[in-house]
Design an enzyme around this catalytic site. Structure first.
Site, short mmCIF file in Angstrom:
data_model
loop_
_atom_site.label_atom_id
_atom_site.label_comp_id
_atom_site.label_asym_id
_atom_site.label_seq_id
_atom_site.Cartn_x
_atom_site.Cartn_y
_atom_site.Cartn_z
N ASP A 7 0.96 -1.21 0.17
CA ASP A 7 0.15 -0.06 0.15
C ASP A 7 0.24 1.44 -0.02
OD1 ASP A 7 0.96 0.56 3.09
OD2 ASP A 7 -0.85 0.31 3.85
N CYS A 64 3.00 -2.36 4.07
CA CYS A 64 2.51 -1.71 4.08
C CYS A 64 2.85 -0.84 5.58
CB CYS A 64 0.72 -2.51 4.52
SG CYS A 64 0.57 -3.27 6.37
N THR A 66 2.85 -1.40 8.37
CA THR A 66 3.49 -1.64 9.54
C THR A 66 4.11 -3.88 9.62
OG1 THR A 66 1.62 -2.82 10.70
CG2 THR A 66 2.85 -0.50 11.61
N HIS A 97 10.52 -23.12 9.80
CA HIS A 97 9.66 -24.39 10.60
C HIS A 97 8.51 -23.96 9.88
CE1 HIS A 97 12.41 -23.17 14.36
NE2 HIS A 97 12.91 -24.05 13.29
N HIS A 133 7.44 -30.16 12.22
CA HIS A 133 6.89 -28.44 11.31
C HIS A 133 5.06 -29.01 10.47
CE1 HIS A 133 9.87 -26.29 13.97
NE2 HIS A 133 10.70 -27.31 13.57
#
Length: 143
Positions: A7, A64, A66, A97, A133
């Site tokens: 964004d 974005c 964050t 993992h 995993h």
């Protein structure tokens, strides 16, 4: 092929990552956005996620402000495992993992130098294929 999306909060960091990918000869498809004009991150998260699920791209990078909102959106789509990473350790761990198929970054959180190192770590770390995993990933996918 790598899918890129962002964004407005991630646009400048995406440009830095594209420079790195171009220098390394890593193929990618840019799903937008294409400026600093305000846009809605779910649009780009969905484009990148569907490119991976449709087999058009193997992995993705979403950015974005964050990394959180765009990763939450991507993770709503079955088969996507997007991880917000702020350092190389988390990028390596999520590949080893979780077999994460999307790296999410925060354009307002991680600087370009570190972001490039995180991308490099994410792209160069294979999934461990360890039974524990695989079992855990399957548990994620069952709901």
């Amino acid at each position: 092929m790598l899918a890129l999306g962002c964004d407005h909060g991630g646009y400048e960091l995406k440009l830095e990552i594209k420079k790195y990918l171009d220098e390394k000869g890593i193929e990618y498809k840019d799903y937008g956005c294409d400026s600093l004009a305000s846009v809605d991150y779910p649009v780009y998260a969905k484009k990148v996620a569907h490119a991976i699920l449709d087999g058009e791209c193997e992995k993705g990078i979403l950015i974005c402000g964050t990394g959180i909102g765009i990763s939450i959106t991507a993770n709503k789509i079955r088969g996507i495992r997007a991880a917000v990473c702020t350092d190389c350790f988390t990028a390596e761990a999520t590949r080893l993992h979780n077999d994460a198929n999307i790296l999410a970054l925060g354009g307002r959180v991680v600087g370009p130098g570190l972001a490039v190192k995180i991308v490099e770590t994410f792209l160069n770390t294979p999934f461990s294929n360890d039974e524990r995993h695989i079992r855990r990933i399957n548990q994620i996918e069952t709901e």
